[in-house]
Design a protein around this motif. Sequence first.
Motif, PDB file in Angstrom:
ATOM      1  N   MET A 227       0.840  -1.209   0.000  1.00  0.00           N
ATOM      2  CA  MET A 227       0.000   0.000   0.000  1.00  0.00           C
ATOM      3  C   MET A 227       0.869   1.252   0.000  1.00  0.00           C
ATOM      4  O   MET A 227       0.614   2.200  -0.754  1.00  0.00           O
ATOM      5  CB  MET A 227      -0.936   0.017   1.206  1.00  0.00           C
ATOM      6  CG  MET A 227      -1.999  -1.047   1.194  1.00  0.00           C
ATOM      7  SD  MET A 227      -3.120  -0.989  -0.228  1.00  0.00           S
ATOM      8  CE  MET A 227      -4.024   0.515   0.098  1.00  0.00           C
ATOM      9  N   LEU A 228       1.893   1.265   0.843  1.00  0.00           N
ATOM     10  CA  LEU A 228       2.774   2.432   0.915  1.00  0.00           C
ATOM     11  C   LEU A 228       3.511   2.627  -0.405  1.00  0.00           C
ATOM     12  O   LEU A 228       3.607   3.756  -0.905  1.00  0.00           O
ATOM     13  CB  LEU A 228       3.746   2.267   2.078  1.00  0.00           C
ATOM     14  CG  LEU A 228       4.382   3.524   2.629  1.00  0.00           C
ATOM     15  CD1 LEU A 228       3.362   4.569   3.028  1.00  0.00           C
ATOM     16  CD2 LEU A 228       5.274   3.192   3.809  1.00  0.00           C
ATOM     17  N   ASP A 229       4.014   1.557  -1.003  1.00  0.00           N
ATOM     18  CA  ASP A 229       4.688   1.667  -2.299  1.00  0.00           C
ATOM     19  C   ASP A 229       3.742   2.234  -3.351  1.00  0.00           C
ATOM     20  O   ASP A 229       4.130   3.062  -4.173  1.00  0.00           O
ATOM     21  CB  ASP A 229       5.210   0.305  -2.761  1.00  0.00           C
ATOM     22  CG  ASP A 229       6.407  -0.168  -1.955  1.00  0.00           C
ATOM     23  OD1 ASP A 229       7.055   0.657  -1.292  1.00  0.00           O
ATOM     24  OD2 ASP A 229       6.680  -1.395  -1.988  1.00  0.00           O
ATOM     25  N   HIS A 230       2.503   1.780  -3.324  1.00  0.00           N
ATOM     26  CA  HIS A 230       1.534   2.279  -4.289  1.00  0.00           C
ATOM     27  C   HIS A 230       1.242   3.757  -4.045  1.00  0.00           C
ATOM     28  O   HIS A 230       1.136   4.541  -4.991  1.00  0.00           O
ATOM     29  CB  HIS A 230       0.254   1.456  -4.242  1.00  0.00           C
ATOM     30  CG  HIS A 230      -0.650   1.720  -5.392  1.00  0.00           C
ATOM     31  ND1 HIS A 230      -0.378   1.270  -6.662  1.00  0.00           N
ATOM     32  CD2 HIS A 230      -1.784   2.425  -5.480  1.00  0.00           C
ATOM     33  CE1 HIS A 230      -1.324   1.688  -7.480  1.00  0.00           C
ATOM     34  NE2 HIS A 230      -2.193   2.397  -6.786  1.00  0.00           N
ATOM     35  N   ALA A 231       1.117   4.144  -2.785  1.00  0.00           N
ATOM     36  CA  ALA A 231       0.892   5.552  -2.460  1.00  0.00           C
ATOM     37  C   ALA A 231       2.070   6.412  -2.918  1.00  0.00           C
ATOM     38  O   ALA A 231       1.873   7.523  -3.415  1.00  0.00           O
ATOM     39  CB  ALA A 231       0.656   5.716  -0.962  1.00  0.00           C
ATOM     40  N   PHE A 232       3.293   5.909  -2.779  1.00  0.00           N
ATOM     41  CA  PHE A 232       4.462   6.639  -3.292  1.00  0.00           C
ATOM     42  C   PHE A 232       4.322   6.863  -4.794  1.00  0.00           C
ATOM     43  O   PHE A 232       4.579   7.954  -5.298  1.00  0.00           O
ATOM     44  CB  PHE A 232       5.761   5.878  -3.023  1.00  0.00           C
ATOM     45  CG  PHE A 232       6.178   5.790  -1.587  1.00  0.00           C
ATOM     46  CD1 PHE A 232       5.891   6.800  -0.676  1.00  0.00           C
ATOM     47  CD2 PHE A 232       6.888   4.696  -1.141  1.00  0.00           C
ATOM     48  CE1 PHE A 232       6.304   6.714   0.647  1.00  0.00           C
ATOM     49  CE2 PHE A 232       7.306   4.599   0.173  1.00  0.00           C
ATOM     50  CZ  PHE A 232       7.019   5.602   1.072  1.00  0.00           C
TER      51      PHE A 232
END
Length: 114
Positions: free
Chosen positions: A62-67
């Motif tokens: 999720m964090l990678d996608h948000a980045f």
Amino acid sequence: MEENMVYCHRNKWHWGESIDIVRKDGLAIMCVKFDKDFPSVAYFCDLSVLETERRQGLGNDMLDHAFAVARKYGKTFARLYCDKTKIWLKEWYEKRGFKIFSQDEHDYEMIMEL
């Protein structure tokens, strides 16, 4: 990773825009906000992974996608708040590259360059 995500509730507000990102299987969700008064910053909030599914990399995904979403919108910094009682979460964000920018009695404000 992209194929696992769905954008829902893309909202325009008087202060800017927000995008809710949900995994297609419903196991994780988060929100990315873009405040027009801070044009280089993406604010990450409400990252949540179903408790029974934690420690399987979903939060990292999720964090990678948000980045990636933040970069797509031309943002150069990511910012979030972390509850001071959740030391494990603060440490996880630090491992992901966030640094404490400021703090109050309840939260750490954390920031990182994208």
